[in-house]
Design an enzyme around this catalytic site. Structure first.
Site, short mmCIF file in Angstrom:
data_model
loop_
_atom_site.label_atom_id
_atom_site.label_comp_id
_atom_site.label_asym_id
_atom_site.label_seq_id
_atom_site.Cartn_x
_atom_site.Cartn_y
_atom_site.Cartn_z
N ASP A 76 47.54 -116.36 -3.38
CA ASP A 76 47.58 -115.07 -4.05
C ASP A 76 48.95 -114.76 -3.83
O ASP A 76 49.74 -114.50 -2.83
CB ASP A 76 46.87 -114.02 -3.12
CG ASP A 76 45.27 -114.10 -3.23
OD1 ASP A 76 44.90 -115.09 -3.84
OD2 ASP A 76 44.45 -113.19 -3.05
N LYS B 79 45.32 -109.58 -9.58
CA LYS B 79 44.69 -108.79 -8.51
C LYS B 79 45.48 -107.45 -8.42
O LYS B 79 46.65 -107.50 -8.56
CB LYS B 79 45.21 -109.68 -7.09
CG LYS B 79 44.68 -109.06 -5.74
CD LYS B 79 45.08 -109.97 -4.72
CE LYS B 79 45.00 -109.60 -3.42
NZ LYS B 79 45.38 -110.36 -2.14
N LYS C 234 40.65 -109.60 -9.37
CA LYS C 234 40.37 -109.40 -8.03
C LYS C 234 40.68 -107.86 -7.64
O LYS C 234 42.01 -107.62 -7.84
CB LYS C 234 41.13 -110.36 -7.15
CG LYS C 234 40.92 -110.16 -5.72
CD LYS C 234 41.60 -111.15 -4.84
CE LYS C 234 41.34 -110.90 -3.18
NZ LYS C 234 42.07 -112.02 -2.41
#
Length: 231
Positions: A106, A170, A199
């Protein structure tokens, strides 16, 4: 599991606790987390059957060892939490994390590049990590830090993530001034369409919170309150 296309609202409502757990990155990113805390997190993730544990890079090797016999992936963060690192630094972080056993990365974007609409720099920033990950079939999620961005910058960042070949976009690091919102998730989903997963992360504490995000278009959730969400 790595679902890219969003679920239909009726599918979201029908999710069992186990299915919902399979969409969660069980998260502990506190810089003061101990080895025992990480071991507990991994035990919980195995018990719940979450998609991954999301941890700081210093714990990747330990988590990879703990979860070697489970279906739970090891996710870590790159350029965290500000994103104000060079692409080369992020690529090195990614390479080291993969060598230590990371299955998912991430990464935080260069927020200034998004706000100044410097598309070339933004794509290069993301692609540095994506290129490193691709040879190892490692998933890359691109953290926008939506609370710091305008809607225009969010759209630009999502477009850059798709152009760079990232797997997900995300919402948040959990260290910024705000977390996931239904409006941001919907905007991100509209922008990436079915070309990437979304996400939602930051402030998701209940099953109802989780379902709202999934209905808005999220296909993965980041949460530390996994027990409260799935129980």
């Amino acid at each position: 599991m790595s679902i890219i296309a969003p679920l239909h609202p009726t599918e979201v409502d029908a999710l069992s606790p186990d299915q919902l757990a399979g969409l969660i990155d069980h998260t502990l990113l506190s810089p003061t987390a101990s080895a025992q805390d990480i071991d507990t997190l991994c035990d919980q993730a195995s018990k719940y059957g979450t998609a991954s544990v999301c941890i700081q890079p210093v714990w990747v090797a330990r988590a990879a060892e703990q979860l070697a016999q489970s279906s739970v992936n090891v996710c870590t963060v790159i350029g965290f939490p500000t994103g104000a690192h060079t692409p080369e630094t992020k690529a090195f972080e990614a390479s080291q994390a993969i060598a230590h056993g990371a299955d998912e990365l991430d990464m935080v974007i260069n927020q200034a590049a998004a706000l100044s609409a410097d598309t070339d720099l933004l794509v290069a920033d993301i692609k540095a990590v994506v290129t490193t990950a691709q040879d190892h079939e490692v998933i890359v999620k691109v953290i926008l830090e939506t609370a710091a961005l305008t809607d225009q910058a969010k759209i630009l960042a999502c477009e850059a993530a798709v152009a760079a070949g990232a797997d997900f976009v995300k919402t948040s690091t959990g260290f910024g001034s705000g977390g996931a919102t239904v409006e941001d998730v919907a905007l991100m989903r509209q922008t990436v369409s079915d070309q990437a997963g979304v996400k939602a992360s930051g402030g998701i504490r209940t099953r109802q919170d989780a379902l709202h995000m999934l209905k808005a278009g999220a296909t993965r959730l980041g949460a530390s309150a996994t027990y409260a969400i799935v129980s």
